[in-house]
Scaffold this motif. Structure first.
Motif, PDB file in Angstrom:
ATOM      1  N   HIS A  93       0.805  -1.228  -0.027  1.00  0.00           N
ATOM      2  CA  HIS A  93       0.092  -0.090  -0.101  1.00  0.00           C
ATOM      3  C   HIS A  93       0.826   1.138   0.026  1.00  0.00           C
ATOM      4  O   HIS A  93       1.642   1.539   0.826  1.00  0.00           O
ATOM      5  N   ASP A 145      -1.385   2.661   4.413  1.00  0.00           N
ATOM      6  CA  ASP A 145      -2.861   2.244   4.994  1.00  0.00           C
ATOM      7  C   ASP A 145      -3.347   1.069   4.409  1.00  0.00           C
ATOM      8  O   ASP A 145      -3.748   0.999   3.347  1.00  0.00           O
ATOM      9  N   CYS A 149      -6.589   0.673   2.815  1.00  0.00           N
ATOM     10  CA  CYS A 149      -6.886   1.287   1.532  1.00  0.00           C
ATOM     11  C   CYS A 149      -6.565   0.498   0.413  1.00  0.00           C
ATOM     12  O   CYS A 149      -5.351   0.717  -0.118  1.00  0.00           O
ATOM     13  N   ARG A 191       3.788   1.968   8.322  1.00  0.00           N
ATOM     14  CA  ARG A 191       2.507   2.399   8.488  1.00  0.00           C
ATOM     15  C   ARG A 191       2.729   3.989   8.483  1.00  0.00           C
ATOM     16  O   ARG A 191       3.596   4.291   8.672  1.00  0.00           O
ATOM     17  N   LYS A 192       1.560   4.703   8.466  1.00  0.00           N
ATOM     18  CA  LYS A 192       1.620   6.070   8.361  1.00  0.00           C
ATOM     19  C   LYS A 192       2.501   6.937   9.489  1.00  0.00           C
ATOM     20  O   LYS A 192       3.062   7.747   9.084  1.00  0.00           O
ATOM     21  N   SER A 205     -10.528   3.667   6.975  1.00  0.00           N
ATOM     22  CA  SER A 205      -9.177   3.310   7.083  1.00  0.00           C
ATOM     23  C   SER A 205      -9.420   2.206   8.165  1.00  0.00           C
ATOM     24  O   SER A 205     -10.004   2.063   9.505  1.00  0.00           O
ATOM     25  N   SER A 208      -6.542   0.746   9.749  1.00  0.00           N
ATOM     26  CA  SER A 208      -5.163   0.847  10.242  1.00  0.00           C
ATOM     27  C   SER A 208      -5.307   1.575  11.403  1.00  0.00           C
ATOM     28  O   SER A 208      -5.812   2.560  11.525  1.00  0.00           O
TER      29      SER A 208
END
Length: 195
Positions: A103, A107, A110, A131-132, A193, A195
Motif C-alpha cells: 500500500h 494504509d 486502503c 504504517r503512516k 481506514s 489501520s
C-alpha cells in the motif's frame, strides 16, 4: 475425490489453484476506493442450489472481507482466504502478482487500485512495510517528534502530524529510489481506514 467431482460438475476453480480474474469478476463488484462488494454469484459456483441461495442471501450486496490483526483485509472465498489487495490487483490487472502487493500510502485498509504497487518480496522487506506514523518517535525531553525512514533521520517537528507527513514523503521517495519510477501521484480514494 469429492472436490474433484464437484469441480468437474460445476465451473468452480480447483482449490489447489487460484481463482481466475473472470471468476472473481463474477463474485465481486470493485468500488473506486478498492472495496470489494459481493455480487449475486452464479449457480455454477456452488455444488447445490440450497448453498447457492444461502450464500447469495447472506452476502450479496455486502462488503467482502474482515480486518486481519496485521491491518490487511482478508476475504474468504470458496474455503480459501486471500488478502483483499491481492484480489483487487488481480481484478484490475488480470494477473496474479509475482511479488508482494504493498500500500503506497501505508494504509493497509486502503485497497484503491492507485494505492497498490507490486514489489519483490526482498524489496518489501527492505522498505519495512511502514504504517503512516511508524518511524515517528517522540523525544521525551523536548516533546518534539523525530521522523525516521529506514533508519535515517528525516527531521524533527513540533507535531506528530508534521512528522508523519514528512516521514510519508521520505518513505515515498525511498520507494521511488528502489523501484526507479514515480509512484502514483493521485490521492487514493479510501473511505474507511482499518489501520
Amino acid at each position: 475425490t469429492e472436490l474433484a467431482g464437484r469441480a468437474e460438475a460445476t465451473c468452480r476453480w480447483e482449490h489447489d489453484m487460484k481463482p481466475t480474474p473472470e471468476y472473481l469478476a463474477e463474485c465481486f463488484h470493485l468500488a473506486a476506493d478498492g472495496t470489494l462488494i459481493w455480487k449475486v454469484r452464479p449457480r455454477s459456483h456452488f455444488s447445490s442450489e440450497s448453498r447457492w441461495k444461502a450464500v447469495n442471501k447472506a452476502k450479496a450486496g455486502k462488503v467482502a472481507g474482515n480486518p486481519h490483526r496485521n491491518g490487511n483485509v482478508r476475504v474468504g472465498i470458496d474455503g480459501q482466504s486471500f488478502y483483499a489487495q491481492v484480489l483487487v490487483w488481480l481484478l484490475t490487472t488480470g494477473q496474479w502478482p509475482q511479488g508482494k502487493i504493498i500500500h503506497v500510502n501505508g494504509d493497509k485498509g486502503c485497497n484503491a487500485p492507485g494505492n497498490l504497487r507490486e514489489v519483490s518480496y526482498g524489496d518489501a522487506a527492505a522498505t519495512g512495510g511502514l504504517r503512516k506514523s511508524q518511524g515517528v518517535v517522540k523525544v521525551a525531553p523536548s516533546g518534539r517528534y523525530v521522523a525516521r525512514v529506514s533508519g535515517s533521520h528525516a527531521g524533527t517537528f513540533d507535531t506528530l502530524e508534521e512528522a508523519a507527513a514528512v516521514q510519508q514523503e521520505a518513505r515515498k521517495r525511498r520507494l521511488e529510489s528502489i523501484y526507479g519510477s514515480p509512484l502514483h501521484n493521485e490521492t487514493p480514494m479510501c473511505s474507511v481506514s482499518t489501520s
